[in-house]
Design a protein around this motif. Structure first.
Motif, PDB file in Angstrom:
ATOM      1  N   ILE A 174       0.836  -1.205   0.000  1.00 49.15           N
ATOM      2  CA  ILE A 174       0.000   0.000   0.000  1.00 49.15           C
ATOM      3  C   ILE A 174       0.870   1.254   0.000  1.00 49.15           C
ATOM      4  O   ILE A 174       0.583   2.220  -0.731  1.00 49.15           O
ATOM      5  CB  ILE A 174      -0.948  -0.010   1.214  1.00 49.15           C
ATOM      6  CG1 ILE A 174      -1.989  -1.121   1.053  1.00 49.15           C
ATOM      7  CG2 ILE A 174      -1.637   1.341   1.379  1.00 49.15           C
ATOM      8  CD1 ILE A 174      -2.847  -1.344   2.278  1.00 49.15           C
ATOM      9  N   TYR A 175       1.936   1.243   0.782  1.00 53.04           N
ATOM     10  CA  TYR A 175       2.845   2.400   0.812  1.00 53.04           C
ATOM     11  C   TYR A 175       3.407   2.665  -0.579  1.00 53.04           C
ATOM     12  O   TYR A 175       3.387   3.809  -1.060  1.00 53.04           O
ATOM     13  CB  TYR A 175       3.979   2.138   1.801  1.00 53.04           C
ATOM     14  CG  TYR A 175       5.050   3.217   1.791  1.00 53.04           C
ATOM     15  CD1 TYR A 175       4.879   4.403   2.491  1.00 53.04           C
ATOM     16  CD2 TYR A 175       6.234   3.030   1.077  1.00 53.04           C
ATOM     17  CE1 TYR A 175       5.852   5.399   2.476  1.00 53.04           C
ATOM     18  CE2 TYR A 175       7.215   4.013   1.058  1.00 53.04           C
ATOM     19  CZ  TYR A 175       7.018   5.194   1.763  1.00 53.04           C
ATOM     20  OH  TYR A 175       7.992   6.175   1.736  1.00 53.04           O
ATOM     21  N   ASN A 176       3.902   1.635  -1.234  1.00 52.55           N
ATOM     22  CA  ASN A 176       4.491   1.821  -2.560  1.00 52.55           C
ATOM     23  C   ASN A 176       3.456   2.292  -3.576  1.00 52.55           C
ATOM     24  O   ASN A 176       3.744   3.144  -4.420  1.00 52.55           O
ATOM     25  CB  ASN A 176       5.151   0.528  -3.035  1.00 52.55           C
ATOM     26  CG  ASN A 176       6.490   0.272  -2.359  1.00 52.55           C
ATOM     27  OD1 ASN A 176       7.158   1.215  -1.926  1.00 52.55           O
ATOM     28  ND2 ASN A 176       6.880  -0.981  -2.259  1.00 52.55           N
ATOM     29  N   GLU A 177       2.248   1.763  -3.498  1.00 51.97           N
ATOM     30  CA  GLU A 177       1.199   2.195  -4.421  1.00 51.97           C
ATOM     31  C   GLU A 177       0.814   3.655  -4.172  1.00 51.97           C
ATOM     32  O   GLU A 177       0.645   4.431  -5.117  1.00 51.97           O
ATOM     33  CB  GLU A 177      -0.031   1.296  -4.257  1.00 51.97           C
ATOM     34  CG  GLU A 177       0.162  -0.120  -4.784  1.00 51.97           C
ATOM     35  CD  GLU A 177      -1.006  -1.040  -4.456  1.00 51.97           C
ATOM     36  OE1 GLU A 177      -1.005  -2.189  -4.948  1.00 51.97           O
ATOM     37  OE2 GLU A 177      -1.911  -0.626  -3.700  1.00 51.97           O
ATOM     38  N   ASP A 178       0.682   4.021  -2.911  1.00 50.71           N
ATOM     39  CA  ASP A 178       0.307   5.401  -2.587  1.00 50.71           C
ATOM     40  C   ASP A 178       1.390   6.386  -2.999  1.00 50.71           C
ATOM     41  O   ASP A 178       1.104   7.458  -3.543  1.00 50.71           O
ATOM     42  CB  ASP A 178       0.023   5.533  -1.087  1.00 50.71           C
ATOM     43  CG  ASP A 178      -1.294   4.890  -0.675  1.00 50.71           C
ATOM     44  OD1 ASP A 178      -2.078   4.514  -1.576  1.00 50.71           O
ATOM     45  OD2 ASP A 178      -1.543   4.761   0.539  1.00 50.71           O
ATOM     46  N   MET A 179       2.652   6.037  -2.740  1.00 56.98           N
ATOM     47  CA  MET A 179       3.742   6.945  -3.120  1.00 56.98           C
ATOM     48  C   MET A 179       3.854   7.040  -4.642  1.00 56.98           C
ATOM     49  O   MET A 179       4.128   8.120  -5.191  1.00 56.98           O
ATOM     50  CB  MET A 179       5.076   6.491  -2.524  1.00 56.98           C
ATOM     51  CG  MET A 179       5.128   6.525  -0.998  1.00 56.98           C
ATOM     52  SD  MET A 179       4.626   8.099  -0.243  1.00 56.98           S
ATOM     53  CE  MET A 179       3.055   7.616   0.490  1.00 56.98           C
ATOM     54  N   ALA A 180       3.628   5.940  -5.340  1.00 52.86           N
ATOM     55  CA  ALA A 180       3.661   5.972  -6.811  1.00 52.86           C
ATOM     56  C   ALA A 180       2.585   6.901  -7.345  1.00 52.86           C
ATOM     57  O   ALA A 180       2.786   7.603  -8.349  1.00 52.86           O
ATOM     58  CB  ALA A 180       3.485   4.567  -7.373  1.00 52.86           C
ATOM     59  N   ALA A 181       1.426   6.928  -6.683  1.00 54.21           N
ATOM     60  CA  ALA A 181       0.354   7.830  -7.111  1.00 54.21           C
ATOM     61  C   ALA A 181       0.770   9.291  -6.949  1.00 54.21           C
ATOM     62  O   ALA A 181       0.247  10.164  -7.647  1.00 54.21           O
ATOM     63  CB  ALA A 181      -0.910   7.555  -6.304  1.00 54.21           C
TER      64      ALA A 181
END
Length: 460
Positions: free
Chosen positions: A97-104
């Motif tokens: 979730i962290y990686n997905e949110d930061m990618a956004a």
């Protein structure tokens, strides 16, 4: 190419950046402890260091950016106990979730993202070296770093001995030789995660993790280390102590990292962000309300070293700014632009001045005005290249404004009504045309009449 200048927390001055190896720049930022959703303060670090990495990769032939995942910690254990979930499941879930949110937010995963649990052997080896060099000792199943053994302790944060003890929120423990000493290794009970070591089954202290992982992946010394200002003391101070003393470099605080970069604190509508205040802003939830580019620009709207007050007004300002630039790109739809164009010198000069993003966005605004006036391929290329370096303007304008797309709306029905409206206007049946607009308005559809014909999007 302008020379890069960065404010080095270690010296307290803005310095010219001189890499250890100009052919390979290496940077490290302390990443998240993965037991819950990341808040917007965590995101500021990720976006700032992503922006720094983007700039460095523009200036140097090879850059390695490492940022860790802390997946063994008392907070994770507490979350597992509360939820009943397995610790591994929790850490994998929130890492994803962290990686997905930061990618956004335009902050892609770092080049290397080491996990603490995969580097226990490195930590054990470093702790052993500290004991051999006389900088650590074993007591009651714990291993502690002896702060008085390292006279340079406090150099990064410029804290006095009394401030060090007070600021570290020192745990009173009978096994400590000195109140400022901190834990390198601690024992684990049977129901806690643990690993075998020369000092018994246990787990690492938090501070040793980044020292071991950064050395393993970047070597020593590397160029830039950093994170949020809250990590300056004691975490980064302890990292310097561990890494320098483990290798016999007690007299050289730069033997670990040459430059230290820290982003400023973030408040929310003027208040400190805290659970007790009820103003925690989670990135995962903010992304349900705002575009990632809008959130990214809001985070970069203040200079990274300055405090940033997170507010609805600030978000709205960023969205209005980006809307204005996307409208310009929409108007320049028929003007070609080169793929992968080089960003103009002005944007590089702004960012090379200690990552001055407010100045960079002012330059971006000027480039947009120039492109709008000139309607020239080079001007549009410069605008897009500058935006790409800043992590914005990477959407198609139609996608940005949501033209032709809406939730729970029949797009074919909307298109048919627009066609009927166009026919009514051509026949000068303005009453029918207005009635169709009212019907679309009731459906939550906004019509924008352009020289190329009407476009539509969902309101909101």
């Amino acid at each position: 190419m302008p020379s890069l200048k960065l404010h080095n927390t270690l010296s307290g001055e803005k310095e010219e950046f001189i890499p250890v190896d100009p052919d390979h720049v290496r940077i490290y930022a302390c990443g998240p402890t993965v037991y819950s959703y990341a808040h917007i303060g965590n995101a500021r670090m990720a976006v700032v260091f992503d922006q720094l990495a983007r700039l460095l990769k523009r200036l140097y032939p090879k850059v390695t950016y490492a940022s860790n995942i802390t997946d063994v910690d008392d907070k994770i254990m507490a979350a597992a106990a509360q939820s009943g979930e397995d610790i591994g499941e929790i850490t994998r879930k929130y890492t994803r979730i962290y990686n997905e949110d930061m990618a956004a937010l335009g902050a892609g995963a770092p080049d290397i993202q080491p996990r603490a649990t995969e580097h226990i052997d490195d930590m054990v080896a470093q702790i052993g070296s500290l004991i051999r060099h006389g900088h650590a000792y074993e007591a009651d199943g714990h291993v502690l770093f002896s702060v008085p053994s390292y006279p340079a302790y406090g150099r990064l944060s410029r804290r006095s001995r009394d401030e060090q003890v007070a600021g570290a929120r020192v745990e009173i423990a009978p096994y400590k030789k000195d109140p400022a000493d901190f834990v390198l290794w601690k024992p684990s009970s049977d129901d806690q995660p643990g690993w075998d070591s020369p000092w018994g089954r246990g787990r690492p202290g938090w501070h040793i993790e980044c020292s071991a992982m950064s050395e393993r992946h970047l070597g020593l010394p590397f160029d830039i280390h950093g994170g949020g200002a809250d990590l300056k003391f004691p975490h980064h101070e302890n990292e310097i102590a561990q890494s320098c003393c483990a290798h016999g470099h007690e007299d050289d605080v730069t033997a670990f990292a040459k430059y230290w970069i820290h982003n400023g604190f973030l408040t929310v509508e003027g208040d400190k962000m805290a659970k007790s205040v009820g103003n925690i802003r989670l990135v995962h939830e903010l992304l349900d309300q705002y575009s990632g580019e809008v959130l990214r620009m809001t985070l970069l709207s203040a200079h990274y070293r300055q405090p940033l007050d997170w507010s609805v007004q600030g978000i709205d300002n960023a969205r209005a700014f980006l809307d204005r630039l996307y409208h310009i790109l929409e108007d320049l739809e028929d003007v070609p632009a080169a793929d992968n164009g080089a960003p103009p010198e002005e944007i590089l000069e702004a960012l090379c001045d200690d990552l001055n993003t407010p100045k960079a966005f002012a330059v971006l605004n000027a480039l947009a005005k120039e492109a709008a006036a000139a309607r020239d391929p080079n001007a549009k290329t410069h605008l897009l290249a500058a935006g790409k370096l800043l992590g914005v303007l990477e959407h198609d304008p139609a996608q940005w404004f949501g033209y032709g797309a809406a939730e729970d709306v029949d797009a074919a029905q909307v298109e048919a009504l627009l066609t009927e409206r166009q026919e009514a206007r051509a026949a000068k049946d303005f009453a029918r045309a207005d009635a169709i607009r009212d019907e679309l308005d009731a459906m939550g559809i906004v019509i924008e009449d352009t020289p190329a014909g009407p476009k539509w999007r969902q309101a909101g």
